[in-house]
Motif scaffolding. Structure first.
Motif, PDB file in Angstrom:
ATOM      1  N   HIS A   1       1.359  27.421  11.749  1.00  0.00           N
ATOM      2  CA  HIS A   1       1.670  26.708  10.505  1.00  0.00           C
ATOM      3  C   HIS A   1       1.485  27.623   9.295  1.00  0.00           C
ATOM      4  CE1 HIS A   1       2.034  22.736  12.359  1.00  0.00           C
ATOM      5  NE2 HIS A   1       1.004  23.071  13.118  1.00  0.00           N
ATOM      6  N   THR A   2       2.411  27.545   8.377  1.00  0.00           N
ATOM      7  CA  THR A   2       2.325  28.299   7.120  1.00  0.00           C
ATOM      8  C   THR A   2       2.323  27.363   5.908  1.00  0.00           C
ATOM      9  OG1 THR A   2       4.745  28.545   7.049  1.00  0.00           O
ATOM     10  CG2 THR A   2       3.465  30.322   8.111  1.00  0.00           C
ATOM     11  N   LYS A   3       2.845  26.163   6.084  1.00  0.00           N
ATOM     12  CA  LYS A   3       2.880  25.171   4.999  1.00  0.00           C
ATOM     13  C   LYS A   3       1.780  24.137   5.270  1.00  0.00           C
ATOM     14  CE  LYS A   3       7.242  24.199   5.587  1.00  0.00           C
ATOM     15  NZ  LYS A   3       8.568  23.550   5.357  1.00  0.00           N
ATOM     16  N   ILE A   4       0.581  24.481   4.810  1.00  0.00           N
ATOM     17  CA  ILE A   4      -0.596  23.668   5.114  1.00  0.00           C
ATOM     18  C   ILE A   4      -1.122  23.027   3.828  1.00  0.00           C
ATOM     19  CG2 ILE A   4      -2.931  23.670   6.072  1.00  0.00           C
ATOM     20  CD1 ILE A   4      -2.128  26.242   7.598  1.00  0.00           C
ATOM     21  N   ALA A   5      -1.244  21.720   3.845  1.00  0.00           N
ATOM     22  CA  ALA A   5      -1.762  20.985   2.695  1.00  0.00           C
ATOM     23  C   ALA A   5      -3.248  20.684   2.897  1.00  0.00           C
ATOM     24  CB  ALA A   5      -0.985  19.688   2.503  1.00  0.00           C
ATOM     25  N   HIS A   6      -3.905  20.381   1.792  1.00  0.00           N
ATOM     26  CA  HIS A   6      -5.325  20.012   1.862  1.00  0.00           C
ATOM     27  C   HIS A   6      -5.569  18.780   1.001  1.00  0.00           C
ATOM     28  CE1 HIS A   6      -9.583  20.000   2.078  1.00  0.00           C
ATOM     29  NE2 HIS A   6      -9.810  20.549   0.897  1.00  0.00           N
ATOM     30  N   ILE A   7      -6.131  17.743   1.625  1.00  0.00           N
ATOM     31  CA  ILE A   7      -6.538  16.552   0.886  1.00  0.00           C
ATOM     32  C   ILE A   7      -8.036  16.675   0.634  1.00  0.00           C
ATOM     33  CG2 ILE A   7      -6.663  14.041   0.855  1.00  0.00           C
ATOM     34  CD1 ILE A   7      -4.342  13.985   2.828  1.00  0.00           C
ATOM     35  N   THR A   8      -8.409  16.866  -0.611  1.00  0.00           N
ATOM     36  CA  THR A   8      -9.812  17.104  -0.970  1.00  0.00           C
ATOM     37  C   THR A   8     -10.552  15.786  -1.151  1.00  0.00           C
ATOM     38  OG1 THR A   8      -9.628  17.009  -3.381  1.00  0.00           O
ATOM     39  CG2 THR A   8      -8.958  19.068  -2.313  1.00  0.00           C
ATOM     40  N   GLY A   9     -11.867  15.878  -1.236  1.00  0.00           N
ATOM     41  CA  GLY A   9     -12.649  14.759  -1.732  1.00  0.00           C
ATOM     42  C   GLY A   9     -12.666  14.845  -3.249  1.00  0.00           C
TER      43      GLY A   9
ATOM     44  N   ARG B   1     -15.436  20.855  -3.452  1.00  0.00           N
ATOM     45  CA  ARG B   1     -15.068  22.167  -3.986  1.00  0.00           C
ATOM     46  C   ARG B   1     -15.258  23.265  -2.939  1.00  0.00           C
ATOM     47  NH1 ARG B   1     -18.084  19.956  -8.253  1.00  0.00           N
ATOM     48  NH2 ARG B   1     -19.818  21.416  -7.976  1.00  0.00           N
ATOM     49  N   ASP B   2     -16.329  23.164  -2.159  1.00  0.00           N
ATOM     50  CA  ASP B   2     -16.583  24.199  -1.156  1.00  0.00           C
ATOM     51  C   ASP B   2     -15.573  24.144  -0.022  1.00  0.00           C
ATOM     52  OD1 ASP B   2     -18.620  25.301  -2.545  1.00  0.00           O
ATOM     53  OD2 ASP B   2     -20.228  24.682  -1.198  1.00  0.00           O
ATOM     54  N   ARG B   3     -15.195  22.946   0.415  1.00  0.00           N
ATOM     55  CA  ARG B   3     -14.207  22.854   1.495  1.00  0.00           C
ATOM     56  C   ARG B   3     -12.826  23.289   1.012  1.00  0.00           C
ATOM     57  NH1 ARG B   3     -16.380  17.242   4.448  1.00  0.00           N
ATOM     58  NH2 ARG B   3     -18.531  18.023   4.616  1.00  0.00           N
ATOM     59  N   MET B   4     -12.524  23.017  -0.249  1.00  0.00           N
ATOM     60  CA  MET B   4     -11.271  23.515  -0.798  1.00  0.00           C
ATOM     61  C   MET B   4     -11.301  25.043  -0.885  1.00  0.00           C
ATOM     62  SD  MET B   4      -9.217  22.465  -4.293  1.00  0.00           S
ATOM     63  CE  MET B   4     -10.499  23.013  -5.413  1.00  0.00           C
TER      64      MET B   4
ATOM     65  N   ASP C   1     -10.465  10.233  -2.204  1.00  0.00           N
ATOM     66  CA  ASP C   1     -11.765   9.661  -2.593  1.00  0.00           C
ATOM     67  C   ASP C   1     -12.639   9.348  -1.377  1.00  0.00           C
ATOM     68  OD1 ASP C   1     -10.643   7.412  -1.464  1.00  0.00           O
ATOM     69  OD2 ASP C   1     -10.578   6.240  -3.312  1.00  0.00           O
ATOM     70  N   PHE C   2     -12.398  10.067  -0.278  1.00  0.00           N
ATOM     71  CA  PHE C   2     -13.131   9.942   0.981  1.00  0.00           C
ATOM     72  C   PHE C   2     -12.580   8.844   1.884  1.00  0.00           C
ATOM     73  CE2 PHE C   2     -16.912  11.120  -1.870  1.00  0.00           C
ATOM     74  CZ  PHE C   2     -16.781  12.475  -1.640  1.00  0.00           C
TER      75      PHE C   2
ATOM     76  N   THR D   1       3.792  21.060   6.964  1.00  0.00           N
ATOM     77  CA  THR D   1       3.859  20.754   8.400  1.00  0.00           C
ATOM     78  C   THR D   1       2.478  20.479   8.957  1.00  0.00           C
ATOM     79  OG1 THR D   1       3.632  23.082   9.020  1.00  0.00           O
ATOM     80  CG2 THR D   1       5.880  22.238   8.671  1.00  0.00           C
ATOM     81  N   ALA D   2       1.441  20.690   8.134  1.00  0.00           N
ATOM     82  CA  ALA D   2       0.065  20.461   8.584  1.00  0.00           C
ATOM     83  C   ALA D   2      -0.790  20.024   7.405  1.00  0.00           C
ATOM     84  CB  ALA D   2      -0.511  21.730   9.212  1.00  0.00           C
ATOM     85  N   VAL D   3      -1.818  19.244   7.717  1.00  0.00           N
ATOM     86  CA  VAL D   3      -2.754  18.759   6.698  1.00  0.00           C
ATOM     87  C   VAL D   3      -4.180  18.961   7.191  1.00  0.00           C
ATOM     88  CG1 VAL D   3      -3.664  16.715   5.516  1.00  0.00           C
ATOM     89  CG2 VAL D   3      -1.199  17.039   5.718  1.00  0.00           C
ATOM     90  N   PHE D   4      -5.001  19.564   6.344  1.00  0.00           N
ATOM     91  CA  PHE D   4      -6.438  19.630   6.576  1.00  0.00           C
ATOM     92  C   PHE D   4      -7.083  18.671   5.589  1.00  0.00           C
ATOM     93  CE2 PHE D   4     -10.385  21.994   5.004  1.00  0.00           C
ATOM     94  CZ  PHE D   4     -11.230  21.297   5.858  1.00  0.00           C
ATOM     95  N   ALA D   5      -7.755  17.650   6.108  1.00  0.00           N
ATOM     96  CA  ALA D   5      -8.363  16.627   5.258  1.00  0.00           C
ATOM     97  C   ALA D   5      -9.861  16.845   5.121  1.00  0.00           C
ATOM     98  CB  ALA D   5      -8.093  15.233   5.825  1.00  0.00           C
ATOM     99  N   PHE D   6     -10.404  16.456   3.978  1.00  0.00           N
ATOM    100  CA  PHE D   6     -11.831  16.626   3.689  1.00  0.00           C
ATOM    101  C   PHE D   6     -12.710  15.972   4.740  1.00  0.00           C
ATOM    102  CE2 PHE D   6     -15.749  14.815   2.060  1.00  0.00           C
ATOM    103  CZ  PHE D   6     -16.360  15.898   1.451  1.00  0.00           C
TER     104      PHE D   6
END
Length: 339
Positions: free
Chosen positions: A174-182, A190-193, A216-217, A237-242
């Protein structure tokens, strides 16, 4: 039933009954058993308030959590309580509902000496306030932390573990990876981001600001933010969630959008709550040693209560990447979980 009544029935002095309750090793085995037999027979309960005046102890530990409805905290609390109970302490739970004013209210209970010590599973107060309180009362932080805080803290390395989760997706192509933060006002978010960003940059992958969405968790925020991501002209194509709850929301959003996880959207969560191994597809996630974190935090608090010094302030526990189905890994790959 008073202590004097117990003493009369056992044919001993009230002072002997008191010693049996507070320092049993000072009483002979025969006398101790005689007093305990009477206590059990009449179901005598020591007067807690009176004992506080005599000993200046409450035998109560206050544990403050940011959200009692979160599945993550149940095992942390169990670790705390097992150690507390085994050492003669009761645990009182305070739920701040992520409200800093509620956090202050619970800390006031410590200032009023209604508890012998506190384990904070949330740290939204400023550093100066926390350090001032810790100078006068036993306090330990667990799960959350604060940079440079001179208070014993037990947690994992959130930057490293988030980097590990993101790099797993990168290794899968995967190269297009999103991140859903807390919420960004929380240091864990902030650290996980930061870990996510480090992984992307170390592999020379672009970080699209549209791919970073603040949640918001909750399951609902994971669901809604994933819908936003999937509506982009060039969706990830991928999501890393908090956390796992938002990751589960991401999987639901993909399904409701006519997509499949992991075929169309790979998802990785964080925390390894019980439901992560139950949902379909099973969730790839970062395991935090939740019970061990709680256990260690309570052990440190007991040392502070007993007047022992703790030279080391930061205790970093080991995390683990649990590979399951939601990221599109080989289904024959053995799940790397420690039972």
């Amino acid at each position: 039933m008073k202590m004097s009544d117990v003493a009369k029935l056992a044919n001993v002095s009230p002072a002997t009954v008191s010693r049996v309750l507070s320092n049993p090793e000072l009483v002979s085995k025969e006398t101790r058993q005689k007093v305990l037999d009477v206590i059990n027979e009449v179901n005598y309960k020591p007067h807690i308030v009176a004992r506080q005046f005599r000993t200046k102890e409450t035998k109560i530990i206050l544990v403050v959590v940011p959200d009692i409805t979160s599945a993550f905290f149940s095992k942390v609390l169990r670790g705390i309580e097992h150690v507390a109970v085994n050492n003669g302490y009761q645990v009182i739970l305070g739920d701040t509902e992520n409200d800093i004013e509620r956090e202050k209210e619970y800390i006031n209970l410590l200032l009023q000496k209604q508890a012998d010590g506190m384990v904070l599973l949330t740290a939204r107060l400023n550093k100066t306030n926390l350090e001032e309180i810790s100078e006068h009362f036993p306090m330990v932080l667990a799960c959350e932390y604060m940079d440079g805080l001179n208070v014993p803290t037990v947690s994992i390395d959130n930057i490293s573990s988030a980097r590990k989760a993101t790099e797993h997706l990168i290794k899968l192509g995967h190269t297009k990876i999103a991140h859903i933060t807390g919420p960004i006002n929380v240091i864990l978010s902030r650290d996980r981001m930061r870990g996510y960003q480090q992984a992307m940059m170390s592999h020379e992958l672009d970080i699209d600001s549209a791919y970073i969405q603040e949640g918001d968790f909750s399951f609902e925020s994971g669901y809604n933010q994933t819908l936003k991501l999937l509506a982009l002209e060039n969706p990830p194509t991928a999501v890393f969630a908090f956390n796992d709850e938002m990751a589960m929301g991401a999987i639901k959003a993909a399904k409701d959008s006519g997509l499949k996880a992991p075929e169309d959207l790979a998802v990785v969560g964080f925390d390894n709550v019980k439901m992560s191994s139950v949902i379909e597809p099973n969730l790839t996630t970062i395991n935090q040693p939740k019970y061990e974190i709680g256990k260690k935090a309570m052990e440190l608090l007991l040392k502070l209560i007993n007047g022992e010094s703790i030279n080391k302030k930061k205790f970093v526990m080991k995390d683990e990447l649990i590979i399951r189905e939601s990221c599109g890994s080989n289904p024959d790959l053995k799940e790397q979980t420690k039972m």
